[in-house]
Design a protein around this motif. Structure first.
Motif, PDB file in Angstrom:
ATOM      1  N   ILE A  50       0.648  -1.106  -0.189  1.00 17.63           N
ATOM      2  CA  ILE A  50      -0.002   0.007   0.160  1.00 17.63           C
ATOM      3  C   ILE A  50       0.845   1.372   0.188  1.00 17.63           C
ATOM      4  O   ILE A  50       1.478   1.800   0.868  1.00 17.63           O
ATOM      5  N   CYS A  51       0.673   2.165  -0.950  1.00 14.18           N
ATOM      6  CA  CYS A  51       1.321   3.486  -1.142  1.00 14.18           C
ATOM      7  C   CYS A  51       1.133   4.147   0.632  1.00 14.18           C
ATOM      8  O   CYS A  51      -0.152   4.071   1.017  1.00 14.18           O
ATOM      9  N   PHE A  52       2.305   4.601   0.613  1.00 13.54           N
ATOM     10  CA  PHE A  52       2.567   6.184   1.872  1.00 13.54           C
ATOM     11  C   PHE A  52       2.506   7.042   2.081  1.00 13.54           C
ATOM     12  O   PHE A  52       3.031   7.427   3.157  1.00 13.54           O
ATOM     13  N   ASN A  53       2.957   7.171   0.854  1.00  8.58           N
ATOM     14  CA  ASN A  53       3.135   8.576   0.796  1.00  8.58           C
ATOM     15  C   ASN A  53       1.745   9.660   0.599  1.00  8.58           C
ATOM     16  O   ASN A  53       2.279  10.994  -0.090  1.00  8.58           O
ATOM     17  N   CYS A  54       0.686   9.044   0.541  1.00  5.85           N
ATOM     18  CA  CYS A  54      -0.622  10.443   0.838  1.00  5.85           C
ATOM     19  C   CYS A  54      -1.485   9.254   2.336  1.00  5.85           C
ATOM     20  O   CYS A  54      -1.133   8.365   2.302  1.00  5.85           O
ATOM     21  N   GLU A  55      -2.536   9.720   2.070  1.00  6.54           N
ATOM     22  CA  GLU A  55      -3.335   9.169   3.181  1.00  6.54           C
ATOM     23  C   GLU A  55      -4.715   7.878   2.823  1.00  6.54           C
ATOM     24  O   GLU A  55      -4.931   7.599   3.031  1.00  6.54           O
ATOM     25  N   ALA A  57      -3.829   5.695   0.428  1.00  6.89           N
ATOM     26  CA  ALA A  57      -4.174   4.326   0.616  1.00  6.89           C
ATOM     27  C   ALA A  57      -4.178   3.146  -0.569  1.00  6.89           C
ATOM     28  O   ALA A  57      -4.829   2.206  -0.262  1.00  6.89           O
ATOM     29  N   CYS A  58      -3.713   3.699  -1.379  1.00  7.70           N
ATOM     30  CA  CYS A  58      -3.931   3.660  -2.721  1.00  7.70           C
ATOM     31  C   CYS A  58      -3.020   2.137  -2.951  1.00  7.70           C
ATOM     32  O   CYS A  58      -1.842   1.937  -1.978  1.00  7.70           O
ATOM     33  N   GLY A  59      -3.917   0.654  -4.323  1.00  7.02           N
ATOM     34  CA  GLY A  59      -2.532  -0.064  -4.010  1.00  7.02           C
ATOM     35  C   GLY A  59      -1.317  -0.039  -4.894  1.00  7.02           C
ATOM     36  O   GLY A  59      -1.523   0.382  -5.856  1.00  7.02           O
ATOM     37  N   ARG A  86      -5.122   2.975 -10.348  1.00 11.00           N
ATOM     38  CA  ARG A  86      -4.462   4.052 -10.906  1.00 11.00           C
ATOM     39  C   ARG A  86      -3.778   5.688 -10.111  1.00 11.00           C
ATOM     40  O   ARG A  86      -4.560   5.322  -8.590  1.00 11.00           O
ATOM     41  N   ASN A  87      -3.014   5.115  -9.818  1.00  8.49           N
ATOM     42  CA  ASN A  87      -2.211   5.676  -9.122  1.00  8.49           C
ATOM     43  C   ASN A  87      -1.701   7.036  -9.493  1.00  8.49           C
ATOM     44  O   ASN A  87      -1.408   7.636 -10.583  1.00  8.49           O
ATOM     45  N   CYS A  88      -1.053   8.214  -8.213  1.00 10.02           N
ATOM     46  CA  CYS A  88      -0.688   9.509  -8.726  1.00 10.02           C
ATOM     47  C   CYS A  88       0.765   9.040  -9.814  1.00 10.02           C
ATOM     48  O   CYS A  88       1.181   8.269  -8.271  1.00 10.02           O
ATOM     49  N   ALA A  89       2.033  10.392  -9.239  1.00  9.31           N
ATOM     50  CA  ALA A  89       2.968  10.000  -9.755  1.00  9.31           C
ATOM     51  C   ALA A  89       3.828   9.586  -7.934  1.00  9.31           C
ATOM     52  O   ALA A  89       4.475   9.171  -7.772  1.00  9.31           O
ATOM     53  N   PHE A 219      -6.307  11.990  -3.375  1.00  5.09           N
ATOM     54  CA  PHE A 219      -6.011  12.602  -4.884  1.00  5.09           C
ATOM     55  C   PHE A 219      -6.830  11.882  -5.735  1.00  5.09           C
ATOM     56  O   PHE A 219      -7.504  12.104  -6.849  1.00  5.09           O
ATOM     57  N   ASN A 220      -5.957  11.003  -5.831  1.00  8.03           N
ATOM     58  CA  ASN A 220      -6.397   9.874  -6.899  1.00  8.03           C
ATOM     59  C   ASN A 220      -7.925   8.933  -6.483  1.00  8.03           C
ATOM     60  O   ASN A 220      -8.411   8.802  -7.907  1.00  8.03           O
ATOM     61  N   PRO A 221      -7.941   7.605  -5.121  1.00  7.24           N
ATOM     62  CA  PRO A 221      -9.108   7.288  -5.616  1.00  7.24           C
ATOM     63  C   PRO A 221     -10.523   8.263  -6.177  1.00  7.24           C
ATOM     64  O   PRO A 221     -11.690   7.927  -6.336  1.00  7.24           O
TER      65      PRO A 221
END
Ligand code: SF4
Length: 943
Positions: A50-55, A57-59, A86-89, A219-221
C-alpha cells in the motif's frame, strides 16, 4: 453486498488487462524496458503493498528482480478496490524512496549538544533499553502526560492508539489541527461523522470546495471517480481562488473572496429554499427540526419549520451574496439550480482549502453539508455518505482500558470543542510553562518545517528542560531531526506492515502494507524475527518497534502493559507482527476467511497474496437501517418526537413507522441546530452561519497594501517532507513561486520571475513572482510543500535532490534569518542520475514565517495570512526567510484571547462534551475538571 469470493473475483475484471494476475505473482517474466531495443527478459516476484505517500492508501505492487532480490519498480495494483491500479506520480515514486542514496539506514544517537547534528550509530537494542527505561520511570512516577507520540503521516488504523492506551499515558498528538480539524468539526456537528465520502462516480452534480482532483485530499481514488462521474454526464463545480488543475476541468469555476465560501453556500441554500428545490420529505424525516424550532421558541411543527427556515435564510439573497463574495450572480444561481436539479445525486467535499484557511472555516463544512441536507443527498446514490459508512477498521486481539489522565498539552481548556489535539501550539504551550514532555516521539513528522512558526519549535525542542528526550521516527532526515536525541529509520511503503481503510467511494475495504523483502524471505522458508533483518540497512517498522519497546517498559508484566503485546496464539510469549495481523484477518474481517478458503488459503495468506480485500460494496442509506429489536427492549415510543428512547436516550428515529438507526448524534437525526455549540459557549454559531474570516475584506488595509496569502494547496506531485528523497518528484516540482494577478503585479511593479518580499505578522520570505490570471486579484498564493534546507556543514542532513544549504543566523532577541548559501546541484552518489540534476532551486520555506492562528472554536490553525507583498528590498535574496519569535508569541496570545475556555462552569464541569470523540479517549472521569489521576492522588493538585 458483503465481501465473498465472487465479489473479489468481480474486482479482477479490469481494463488493465495486461497486468499480471495474482496467480502468477510468484514468477512473472517480462521484457526489461531499460534494455530496449534489445529484448532482455526479466524474471520477477510480485508483492502487493500500500502506498505510504498520502492518506489515500492506494494499492501498489512491487516487482522484485529474482536474479538479485532488488526491487525494480513499483506499480499500481489494479485489484485494489479504492485505487483500481490508477495511482498518482507519488505511488510509483516509492521506488526512488527505496533506493535513495541519502536515506537514513541505521539508528543514530546524538553525541554532541542538541542541535549540533553530531550523531553516532547505535544498536536497536540500546535504543529500546534507553527509551524503555525512561518511559517506565515516567509511568511509575505517574507522569502520564510526559510521554508523547506526535504523528505526521499516520498510514495505519488504530495501531498506535492501542499502544499508548496499553502504556496508560495520555500522549497521542497528531497533525490534524494543521490539516483537517476544522472541516471535521463542521461535519461532526451535523451527523456525528467527521468527514464526507462522496459518491462521485454516480453524482449528477459535484461541488468541490478545494482543488481535490490533482492537488488535494485522497486525490487519486477521488480524482478518478470525479472523472468517471463527468464521463457519465455529471457536472462539476470547483470553488477555489486559484485556477487549479481541478478547476480547469470543471464546468463552473467559482473564485470567491477568500473566507466568504460559507456565505456563498448560504446563498445557494437560499436559492434551494426559495425556489422550492429542497427535499422536504428528507428534511422532515431526518433533520432534527424540532430542536431548531424549540431553540428559537417557535412551534415545533414541520409546516412552521419549513416557513421559518425560508425566513431565516431570506437575507442571503444571490445579489447580496454575489456582491460580498465577489462572484458572478448568474453563475451562483445557475450552480444552485443545478444542485437542486441533481437532488440526492449531489456530491460534495471540503477538507483543507477554505475550511483550514480561515477563522470560522469549520462553518464552510457546516454550510456545505447544509446544502447536501437540503437536497437529501446524504447517503444516497450519487450523494455524499457519512464517512463512517465507508471505512472499516477491524478490531485487534486485545483492547487496553482507557488511560486515567487528561493532558492539557494536548487538549487545553481554551478549546473544549477542538476536534483534535492543539498540536501546532505545543511549543507555545511548553514555553508558557504549561508542562514539559519527558519522552517525545515525532513519527514521519517534521514540525520544524511543516508546521507554522517553525522557529518556535526549534526553541522548544532545543530546550532540554522542556523536552527531555526527542526521538525522530522517519524514513528520511528532516529539519526536525536536527533537534533530536535519536534518529530512528523507519520503512517506506515496501518495508513495513500497516492496515488501512479509507472512504474512497461507497464501499468498505482494507489494504495491507507489507515489507516486501520479508514477505519474499518467508515465502522461501527463511525465518525472520524482526523486519529490519530483511530491510535495507537496519530500517525498521513502527509496528514491531512498539511491540519490542512495550516489552522493555514492562519486562515482567507487572505494569499490566506486556499482556497486550503477548501472542494470542502462544500465551505469555511476545506477539509477532505476523500473529497480530493473522488474528485480525481470522477474526475481525467479515467475509475474508471465506474468500481465503475459496482460494485454498488462510486469511493471512490471502492478504499477503492480494494486499487488499473488499469488505462490502455499494453501501448507501445506512441511516435507514432498522434498529434490531434487541436494542429496543424496554424502550418507549414517542410519536410526537418521532423517536424511540431506551433509558432516556434516543435509540432510534421513527421513519415510515419503523425505528431506524439514523446518525450517531444525540438526537440520532441530522442536527441543524447544535445544542452542543449553545451549551459550550457559542450559541451564535449553533446553526449554519457565516463567520467573517480573519482575512475578511473589512480586516484588510488595502491602502497599506495588505493582501491575503493563500497557502492551503500543494503541487500534485509533492508529498510533504518525503518528496525530497524522490528524484522523480523533485525533478517534476522544485519551485513554488508566488501566484499574483497581473493587476497586482503592475501595482507592485513586478514582472514574472522578479523577486517579491512577502511580509507576514512575524516575519517575511523572499520568493519569485509568477504573474498569472489564474488567481483572483487582491491575493497571492503559494504552495507550502517546498523549501527544504539544511545548515551548511550539517552531518547527516541530506536529501540532496531538494535541500539547500543555508546560513542559519540567530540575530538575538528571538529573531532568525535563514539565508541560502548553495542551491540544489548535481552530486556524486550510488545513483547515476544524481550527477544529472539540472534544477537549482528547491522552493522557498514559507511556513516558517506563519504565526500560529488557532481558530477559537475548532482549534484549527487558520492558514491564510494577512500579508503585504512588495518588490524585494536591496539586500534581499531569493529564499530568505526571516522570523521574530517575540511577535510569534504575541500573536499566539492574541488568538488565545479569542477562545472561550471550558472550566468548572462548563456543562457537567467537563473539559469537553462527552459525546465528542477524542483520539485515545481517556476514562469518563478524566473529562471532569476535578479529576485527580489515581496514581498521583494526594501527591499532586488536580490538573
Ligand atoms: S493518491 Fe498518490 S500518494 Fe496518495 S496513496 Fe494514491 S498513489 Fe499514493
Amino acid at each position: 453486498m458483503v465481501g465473498h469470493a465472487m465479489d473479489q473475483a468481480t474486482l479482477r475484471v479490469t481494463p488493465l488487462e495486461n497486468f499480471p494476475p495474482p496467480a502468477q505473482w510468484d514468477d512473472w517474466t517480462e521484457y526489461d524496458a531499460a534494455a530496449w531495443p534489445n529484448k532482455v527478459q526479466k524474471n520477477y516476484a510480485l508483492v502487493p503493498t500500500i502506498c505510504f505517500n498520502c492518506e489515500a492508501a492506494c494499492g501498489l505492487v512491487a516487482y522484485v528482480d529474482k536474479s538479485n532480490g532488488v526491487i525494480r519498480k513499483v506499480e499500481g495494483n489494479p485489484y485494489h478496490p479504492g485505487s483500481r491500479g490508477r495511482n498518482c506520480a507519488k505511488g510509483p515514486a516509492t521506488i526512488n524512496q527505496v533506493h535513495d542514496p541519502d536515506r537514513v539506514l541505521y539508528p543514530m544517537k546524538r553525541v554532541g549538544p542538541r542541535g549540533s547534528t553530531q550523531f553516532e550509530r547505535v544498536s536497536w537494542d540500546s535504543v529500546l533499553d534507553d527509551l524503555g527505561s525512561r518511559i517506565r520511570k515516567a509511568i511509575l512516577e505517574g507522569r502520564l502526560g510526559e510521554v508523547m507520540y506526535h504523528v505526521g503521516r499516520p498510514g495505519h488504523d488504530g495501531y498506535i492508539e492501542r499502544v499508548l492506551q496499553a502504556w496508560g499515558v495520555d500522549g497521542h498528538n497528531s497533525h490534524t489541527n494543521v490539516c483537517s480539524a476544522a472541516a471535521r468539526l463542521g461535519y461532526v456537528l451535523w451527523s456525528g461523522h467527521d468527514r464526507p465520502s462522496p459518491d462521485y462516480e454516480n453524482a449528477k452534480f459535484t461541488l468541490l470546495i478545494s482543488s481535490h482532483l490533482e492537488t488535494g485530499h485522497y486525490f487519486n481514488p477521488h480524482a478518478q471517480r470525479i472523472i468517471d462521474g463527468k464521463m457519465k454526464g455529471g457536472k462539476l463545480a470547483v470553488c477555489d481562488i486559484r485556477l487549479s488543475n481541478t478547476a480547469s476541468m470543471s464546468d463552473y469555476w467559482l473564485a470567491p473572496r477568500p473566507g466568504t465560501e460559507a456565505l456563498m453556500l448560504l446563498g445557494i441554500a437560499h436559492v434551494l429554499l426559495h425556489e422550492d428545490l429542497a427535499d422536504w420529505k428528507f428534511l422532515e424525516d431526518w433533520v432534527d427540526w424540532r430542536a431548531y424550532q424549540r431553540a428559537f421558541r417557535r412551534p415545533a411543527d414541520f409546516a412552521t419549520f419549513r416557513a421559518d427556515l425560508k425566513y431565516d435564510y431570506a437575507a442571503v439573497t444571490p445579489d447580496k451574496v454575489a456582491a460580498e463574495c465577489g462572484l458572478d450572480q448568474a453563475m451562483l444561481v445557475e450552480v444552485a439550480r443545478e444542485i437542486g436539479k441533481a437532488g440526492s445525486a449531489f456530491a460534495s467535499h471540503v477538507w483543507r482549502n477554505s475550511a483550514s484557511g480561515n477563522e470560522g472555516g469549520w462553518q464552510v463544512a457546516r454550510c456545505l453539508q447544509f446544502v447536501s441536507v437540503l437536497v437529501g443527498a446524504v447517503g444516497a446514490l450519487g450523494g455524499t455518505n457519512p464517512a463512517g459508512a465507508n471505512k472499516f477498521v477491524p478490531a485487534p486481539f486485545s483492547k487496553p482500558s482507557p488511560q486515567q489522565y487528561w493532558s492539557e498539552l494536548l487538549y487545553p481548556r481554551e478549546w473544549p470543542l477542538a476536534h483534535h489535539e492543539l498540536s501546532f501550539l505545543l511549543p507555545h504551550l511548553l514555553k508558557s510553562g504549561r508542562g514539559r514532555v519527558d519522552t517525545y516521539f515525532t513519527r514521519v513528522y517534521n514540525p520544524v518545517w511543516t508546521n507554522p512558526d517553525g522557529a518556535m519549535w526549534i526553541e522548544a525542542l532545543g530546550d532540554e528542560s522542556l523536552v527531555g528526550c526527542h526521538a525522530v521516527l522517519s524514513p528520511v532526515w528532516n529539519e526536525t531531526a536536527r533537534w533530536a536525541d535519536y534518529v530512528l529509520p523507519m520503512g517506506v511503503a515496501t518495508e513495513r506492515h500497516d492496515l488501512m481503510s479509507q472512504e474512497t467511494h461507497a464501499a468498505t475495504w482494507i489494504g495491507f502494507r507489507q515489507p516486501v523483502h520479508r514477505v519474499l524471505a518467508e515465502r522461501q522458508g527463511r525465518k525472520v524475527e524482526w523486519t529490519w533483518e530483511t530491510n535495507p540497512g537496519e530500517v525498521w517498522e513502527e509496528d514491531e518497534f512498539w511491540i519490542a519497546l512495550s516489552w522493555r517498559i514492562d519486562p515482567d508484566g507487572s505494569l499490566g502493559i506486556r499482556k497486550h503485546f503477548e501472542s494470542p496464539y502462544r500465551p505469555g510469549e511476545r506477539v509477532t507482527i505476523e500473529e497480530y495481523y493473522r488474528w485480525i484477518f481470522e477474526n475481525s474481517v467479515p467475509g475474508l476467511p471465506q474468500a481465503a478458503a475459496a482460494e485454498g488459503q488462510t486469511p493471512l495468506e490471502y492478504m499477503r497474496r492480494h494486499g487488499c480485500f473488499l469488505v462490502q460494496d455499494k453501501i448507501y442509506r445506512t441511516h435507514e437501517s432498522e434498529v434490531p429489536s434487541t436494542q429496543l427492549q424496554g424502550g418507549e415510543r414517542d410519536e410526537d418526537e418521532g423517536v424511540v428512547r431506551v433509558g432516556g436516550k434516543v435509540a432510534g428515529v421513527l421513519v415510515d413507522g419503523k425505528p431506524r438507526v439514523g446518525f450517531p448524534t444525540q438526537s440520532r437525526r441530522l442536527e441543524i441546530y447544535s445544542q452542543t455549540m449553545a451549551d459550550w459557549g457559542w450559541p451564535e454559531y449553533a446553526t449554519p452561519v457565516y463567520i467573517p474570516s480573519h482575512v475578511d475584506e473589512q480586516n484588510l488595509d488595502r491602502d497599506a497594501g495588505e493582501m491575503v496569502l493563500v497557502s492551503t494547496f500543494r503541487l500534485p506531485t509533492l508529498i510533504h517532507t518525503r518528496s525530497a528523497n524522490s528524484k522523480w518528484l523533485s525533478e517534476l516540482s522544485n519551485t513554488n513561486p508566488v501566484w499574483i494577478h497581473p493587476t497586482d503585479a503592475t501595482r507592485i511593479g513586478v514582472r514574472n520571475g522578479d523577486l517579491v518580499r512577502v511580509t507576514t505578522g512575524n516575519g517575511h520570505y523572499v520568493n519569485a513572482a509568477w504573474v498569472t490570471e489564474g488567481v483572483r486579484p487582491g491575493l497571492v498564493a503559494c504552495s507550502h510543500h517546498l523549501g527544504r534546507w539544511k545548515v551548511e556543514g550539517d552531518q547527516h542532513a541530506v536529501n540532496r535532490w531538494q535541500l539547500h544549504d543555508v546560513d542559519f543566523q540567530r540575530l538575538g532577541d528571538g529573531r532568525y534569518l535563514i539565508r541560502r548559501t548553495a542551491g540544489v546541484r548535481p552530486f556524486e552518489s550510488s545513483d547515476k542520475d544524481s550527477t544529472k540534476v539540472w534544477w537549482s532551486s528547491g522552493g522557498v520555506h514559507q511556513n516558517f514565517t506563519f504565526p500560529v492562528q488557532p481558530d477559537p472554536v475548532s482549534g484549527m490553525h487558520c492558514w491564510h495570512q494577512k500579508v503585504t507583498v512588495t518588490r524585494a528590498e536591496p539586500g534581499d535574496r531569493y529564499g530568505d526567510v526571516f522570523v521574530d519569535t517575540r511577535k510569534s508569541m504575541a500573536i499566539f496570545e492574541e488568538w488565545l484571547a479569542k477562545a472561550r475556555p471550558a472550566g468548572p462552569h462548563s456543562p457537567g464541569g467537563l473539559r469537553r462534551p462527552p459525546h465528542f470523540k477524542r483520539v485515545c479517549r481517556p476514562t469518563e472521569d478524566a473529562f471532569g475538571f476535578g479529576f485527580v489521576p489515581p496514581a498521583t492522588k494526594g501527591a499532586l493538585p488536580p490538573a
